[in-house]
Scaffold this active site. Structure first.
Site, PDB file in Angstrom:
ATOM      1  NE  ARG A   1       2.835  -8.236  10.379  1.00  0.00           N
ATOM      2  CZ  ARG A   1       2.377  -7.350   9.503  1.00  0.00           C
ATOM      3  NH1 ARG A   1       1.493  -7.704   8.606  1.00  0.00           N
ATOM      4  NH2 ARG A   1       2.810  -6.108   9.512  1.00  0.00           N
TER       5      ARG A   1
ATOM      6  CD  GLU B   1      -2.816  -0.147   2.626  1.00  0.00           C
ATOM      7  OE1 GLU B   1      -3.432   0.867   2.961  1.00  0.00           O
ATOM      8  OE2 GLU B   1      -2.631  -1.131   3.372  1.00  0.00           O
TER       9      GLU B   1
ATOM     10  CE  LYS C   1       3.013   1.576   6.327  1.00  0.00           C
ATOM     11  NZ  LYS C   1       1.944   0.918   5.603  1.00  0.00           N
TER      12      LYS C   1
END
Ligand code: ATP
Ligand code: MG
Length: 843
Positions: A489, A264, A499
Site C-alpha cells: 500500500r 468499494e 473515511k
C-alpha cells in the site's frame, strides 16, 4: 621568476601534516597532498571549515578527501558546509551518498529541504539482516520465482524498489543467494538437476509463461517491466485445476492482460487509491490489455450513489479509461448459483451458530484449539434447504450463514471455514429488495475475477493470506482461477485518509467538504489544482514493490512543483499590493510591455500589459531598513521591474499617520540610460482602467498543513491535532490582464480535449451506458473539465489555480471577443504549492 609548477617536498610535507590533523593516516595524507586535483581544494576545506578542530573518524576523513575536488555546479561554501556537516555527523556514509548529495544540490537551489535531501541521499537508511532476509523471501513468494534462473532479475528487482535503494549491494546479493539456497537448494544441485532433465528431454514449461525473462538494463525499463510488476506471470501462466480452463480463458482474452480496479463505493478515493489505479490500469495498458472498473457493491449498508459517480470521474481525471464498468451485483444470480453448487459438492454448509460461537470455534481471542461445529457435518440436503430459507428471508440477520468447508487444521485463518453468504435486510441500491442474502468479499472477489477473465488480480498486501482462500474457492468450484498478486500500500503520513475520520471533520465543520483542498482525497487534490500527471509521475517514481511505501505528504508537493515548473504559464501577480507612484511619468503615460508567459517555453506565447504612472508591487518587496544582502526596494534603492524597460528608484514614501505602515512609495523611473543593470527584478501590475488593469482577485486561499503533527493518523485525538491556521485567506490580490486571455485559452483547450478524449473512449470502450440502465455513471466529457484546468505561476509568488467557487461568465464568451470580466464575475484562487518549500514552515 617563472611560476612554480610543482610544490617542493617541504610544501608537500607541511600540507600532509595539515591533512593528518583531520584524521587521515600518514600515507593517505601524503597522497592527498601530492595530488594536484585534491591538495588545494582539501586545504581550502580544512581551513574554511576548521576541520582540524572537529572530531573526524578516518573513514569520514577519506570521504572528505573524496568530496574535496570542487564540483563545477556546487560553487558555494554554504552548500559544501552542509554536506561536510552531514559527513562528520555520520549521516552520509558512502561515496554513493556523497554523490547523491552533490546531485541533490545541482538539481535543487537552496534553501535545502532537509527531509527531501535525507530521502534522496539515503540518510538514516538502515535495515537489519533479518529484515532484509524477510523482504527478499516475501519478494520471491510474491513474484512467481521458480528457480535459480531468476537470480539476477530478483536482485535487480529488489535493488530497484525505492526502499532498498540504499541497501548495501553486496549484502543484498548475499541475502538473495542465501534465500535461493533455502528455497530451491544449492545452485550446483539445481544445475545438475537441470542437466539431467535436459538429458532425459523432459519438457520444462516455457519460461515465457513463468515470468521474468532475462533482465535488461534497468534504466531502459519502466516500472511495469521491472521489480514486482516486471516479475508477474504472462497471461495463461497461472496454474489451473483443469487444463481446459486455461484454454478457455486465453480464448476469451486473446492472451491479453486483463485487470480490474475494484473500489468499494463507500467513500471518495484518496491518494493511496491512485497507486492501485496506476498499477491496475497502467500495467494492463502497458501490455496492450484492458481494465474493468468494477464497483464492489456487495455491502448494501455502506454504499451511496454519489460515490459511484465520483469514482468514475476520478479514475478518468487521472487519465485512465475503463474498458467496461461493472458491478459485483451484476453477478448476484451467478454467485448464488455457485453457492448452491458449493453446497452440492459438500464444500459448503449452512451454519446456525451465533457469531460468538463461530468465533469461539475458531479458537477465540486466545487462539485455543479450533473445533468443527455440529453443522459442518450435516447432510447436503439440509444445508440446501436452509440456504433456500435464508434466501427467502426466513432467517434474521446473524441467525444463519453459508460457510465454506475449508481446513480448520490450516495455520491460515483465511482457511477456517469463511463465511460465503449472510442475511442482510437493507435494500441494495441496484437490486432493491430482491435479495435477502448477500455474498461476502471472500466469496465474491475471486469468482467475479474469474467471470471477468482477469489475468492479473492485483491487490494490496493485506490480502496476502486471502490468496489461499481465493485459490481454494476457484478450485473447489472448478472455475478459471486468476492469479492474485499483492503489492504494498501507499501510506501517507501528515494527513488522514480514513473515511470515518474525514466524515467527522466535515460534519463538525473543521473542513468544508470532502474536496477541501487541505485533504488528500483525490477530489481535494483536483480542486487544489494538482495536475493529474503530477500524481501519476509521483506514484511511478515511488515504484511498486511488496513493501508498504510510507510517504510524508510534503514529498508529494515537491513532485507537484517539479511538474508545474515547465508546464504552468507565468503571470504578473501581486498578492499584497503596495502602491508605487512613478513621479517622473505623466498622469496619462501609457506604454505597452510585451513579455513571455514562460522564459523557457516559447510555445506559451506572451502577454501585453500596460505600464503607467501608478503601479503596484508586493508589499514584501519594499523595506525601510536597507542591508547589504537586500536587493529590492528601499529608500534610495533601485530595483528592476519584470518586463519593463527601466528600473525604478525609491525617492520617498508615505505612511499611515496612525499605524505608521507604509501606504505608498514614490519612485523615479531610471529612463535616462544612466542606471546600472539591477540585481533583482520584481513583479508589478499597473493601474490602467481602459485596459481593465489590474484584475482584482476576490479571495486567494493559501493552504497550510491541516495537522500540527507529522502523523495525525496515529494520534488518539486527531481533532485536537488540527492546525487552527491551516487556511489563510488573502483578499485583494491583483493580476495582470493577461490572466483573462490565458484563462479562456486554457478553458477552451480543456473543453476541446475532454470532448475528443471522451468520444474516443466511447468508441473504444463500453462505458457509455451500463446495460439497459442509464442511471448508472458513464463516461461524459464534463467529468474531465473544471476550473482547475486554469493553473499558472504568479511570478515570484506561488503556483495558483482557479477555484470552483469562482464565477467566470467570460469563459463562455465567443472566441472573437476580447475577454473582460462580466458583472458578477469573481475570481477565487487556490495556492497549489509555494515555489519552494520553506524551511520549518510547511506549504
Ligand atoms: P480504505 O480502507 O483506505 O478506505 P479500501 O481498501 O477500503 O481503502 P477500496 O475501495 O476497497 O478501499 O479500494 C479499492 C482498491 O484500492 C483496492 O484494490 C485496494 O487494495 C486499493 N487501495 C486502497 N487503499 C490503498 C492504498 N493506500 N494504497 C494502495 N492501494 C490502495
Ligand atoms: Mg476495502
Amino acid at each position: 621568476m617563472p611560476p612554480k609548477l610543482t610544490p617542493t617536498t617541504e610544501e608537500i610535507d607541511a600540507l600532509a601534516a595539515k591533512f593528518e590533523t583531520i584524521g587521515l593516516n600518514k600515507a593517505k595524507a601524503k597522497d592527498a597532498a601530492k595530488s594536484p586535483k585534491i591538495a588545494e581544494p582539501l586545504k581550502h576545506l580544512v581551513e574554511a571549515f576548521k576541520l582540524s578542530e572537529r572530531s573526524v573518524s578516518d573513514k569520514q576523513a577519506s570521504l572528505l578527501v573524496y568530496f574535496a575536488p570542487p564540483s563545477s555546479k556546487l560553487p558555494s561554501d554554504q552548500e559544501r558546509g552542509y554536506i561536510i556537516d552531514k559527513i562528520i555527523d555520520g549521516k552520509l556514509k558512502s561515496t554513493d551518498q556523497v554523490n547523491a548529495a552533490i546531485k541533490y544540490f545541482e538539481a535543487h537551489p537552496p534553501p535545502v529541504d532537509n527531509s527531501a535531501f535525507d530521502y534522496e541521499c539515503g540518510v538514516g537508511f538502515s535495515i537489519t539482516p533479518e529484515e532484509l532476509y524477510a523482504r527478499v523471501t516475501s519478494y520471491i513468494a510474491a513474484n512467481a520465482v521458480f528457480d535459480w534462473s531468476s537470480l539476477s532479475s530478483v536482485i535487480g528487482g529488489l535493488k530497484n524498489t525505492p526502499d532498498l535503494r540504499w541497501a548495501s549491494p553486496l549484502e543484498l546479493k548475499n541475502t538473495v543467494e542465501k534465500a535461493f539456497v533455502d528455497t530451491f537448494g544449492s545452485k550446483e544441485e539445481a544445475l545438475a538437476k537441470l542437466k539431467a532433465e535436459k538429458a532425459k528431454d523432459v519438457k520444462k514449461p516455457t519460461p515465457k509463461a513463468l515470468g521474468p525473462e532475462t533482465v535488461q538494463e534497468p534504466s531502459t525499463k519502466t516500472v511495469f517491466e521491472q521489480g514486482f510488476l516486471g516479475a508477474l506471470h504472462k497471461p495463461g501462466g497461472n496454474p489451473q485445476i483443469k487444463p481446459e480452463l486455461r484454454e478457455r480463458h486465453l480464448t476469451a482474452t486473446g492472451g491479453q492482460v486483463w485487470t480490474r480496479f475494484p473500489p468499494e463505493p463507500n467513500g471518495y478515493l484518496h491518494i493511496g487509491h491512485s497507486k492501485a489505479i496506476f498499477v491496475d490500469f497502467g500495467y494492463a495498458a502497458h501490455h496492450g490489455g484492458k481494465t474493468y472498473l468494477r464497483y464492489d457493491d456487495t455491502n448494501p449498508e455502506a454504499e451511496e450513489g454519489k460515490y459511484f459517480e465520483s469514482i468514475l470521474e476520478t479514475v478518468r481525471w487521472l487519465g485512465y479509461e475503463p474498458w467496461k464498468i461493472t458491478y459485483s451485483s451484476d453477478y448476484f444470480d451467478q454467485l448464488y448459483g455457485l453457492a448452491v453448487e458449493l453446497i452440492k459438492r459438500d464444500k459448503g454448509y449452512v451454519c446456525l451458530c451465533t457469531p460468538e460461537e463461530i468465533h469461539a470455534n475458531r479458537g477465540g481471542e486466545k487462539s485455543l484449539t479450533r473445533k468443527a461445529c455440529s453443522h459442518r457435518m450435516r447432510p447436503v440436503a439440509d444445508s440446501l434447504a436452509d440456504f433456500e430459507k435464508m434466501k427467502e428471508g426466513k432467517f434474521a440477520p446473524g441467525e444463519a450463514v453459508l460457510r465454506m468447508k475449508q481446513d480448520l487444521e490450516s495455520g491460515n485463518p483465511q482457511m477456517w471455514d469463511l463465511i460465503a453468504y449472510r442475511v442482510l435486510l437493507s435494500p441494495h441500491h441496484r437490486t432493491g429488495d430482491r435479495w435477502k442474502v448477500y455474498p461476502t468479499y471472500d466469496f465474491t472477489h475471486c469468482l467475479v475475477d474469474s467471470f471477468e477473465n482477469i489475468s492479473h488480480s492485483l491487490c494490496t498486501a493485506e490480502f496476502i493470506l486471502s490468496r489461499e482462500s481465493y485459490d481454494w474457492l476457484c478450485d473447489a468450484l472448478e472455475v478459471y482461477k486468476p492469479r492474485q498478486s499483492e503489492f504494498g500500500r501507499l501510506s501517507v503520513t501528515g494527513t488522514i485518509t480514513s473515511k470515518r475520520k474525514i466524515l467527522k471533520m466535515v460534519k463538525e465543520g473543521y473542513i468544508r467538504d470532502w474536496d477541501d483542498p487541505r485533504l488528500y482525497t483525490l477530489i481535494a487534490l483536483r480542486r487544489r489544482g494538482v495536475p493529474p500527471g503530477a500524481i501519476i509521475s509521483f506514484i511511478s517514481t515511488l515504484g511498486v514493490s511488496t513493501a508498504t511505501t510510507s510517504i510524508q505528504v510534503t514529498r508529494l508537493e515537491q513532485s507537484i512543483r517539479q511538474h508545474l515548473e515547465n508546464s504552468a504559464p507565468r503571470l504578473l501577480m501581486v498578492l499584497r499590493p503596495l502602491k508605487v507612484t512613478i513621479e517622473n511619468l505623466e498622469e496619462d503615460h501609457l506604454s505597452m510591455v510585451e513579455k513571455p508567459l514562460h522564459p523557457k517555453v516559447p510555445e506559451f506565447g506572451s502577454s501585453k500589459v500596460p505600464f503607467t504612472r501608478t503601479i503596484y508591487i508586493e508589499s514584501e518587496d519594499f523595506r525601510l531598513v536597507d542591508s547589504k544582502d537586500y536587493f529590492r526596494l528601499a529608500p534610495g534603492k533601485t530595483v528592476g521591474l519584470f518586463g519593463a524597460p527601466y528600473p525604478i528608484t525609491c525617492t520617498s514614501y508615505k505612511s499611515d499617520p496612525v499605524t505608521g505602515a507604509v501606504v505608498e512609495v514614490i519612485a523615479r523611473l531610471e529612463n535616462s540610460g544612466q542606471a546600472k543593470k539591477p540585481k533583482t527584478f520584481i513583479q508589478w501590475v499597473a493601474e490602467h482602467a481602459p485596459s481593465g488593469s489590474p484584475i482584482r482577485v476576490g479571495e486567494t486561499r493559501i493552504f497550510h498543513q491541516l495537522f500540527k503533527s507529522d502523523n495525525p493518523a496515529a494520534s488518539p485525538d486527531y481533532l485536537a491535532d488540527i492546525n487552527p491556521d491551516s487556511l489563510e485567506v488573502v483578499k485583494g490580490a491583483l493580476l495582470e490582464t493577461g490572466f483573462l486571455t490565458l484563462a479562456k485559452k486554457l478553458w477552451r483547450d480543456a473543453v476541446a480535449e475532454s470532448k475528443a478524449r471522451t468520444e474516443k473512449a466511447l468508441r473504444e470502450n463500453e462505458t457509455g451506458v451500463h446495460g439497459t440502465d442509464d442511471d448508472t455513471p458513464h463516461a461524459t466529457s464534463d467529468q474531465l473539465v473544471g476550473k482547475e484546468c486554469i493553473r499558472f505561476q504568479g511570478l515570484r509568488v506561488a503556483y495558483f489555480v482557479v477555484d470552483k467557487d469562482s464565477k467566470l461568465k467570460f469563459l463562455e464568451e465567443s472566441d472573437d471577443v476580447v475577454p473582460t470580466l462580466r458583472d458578477g464575475d469573481t475570481i477565487i484562487l487556490n495556492r497549489i504549492v509555494s515555489l519552494k518549500e520553506d524551511a520549518g514552515k510547511t506549504a
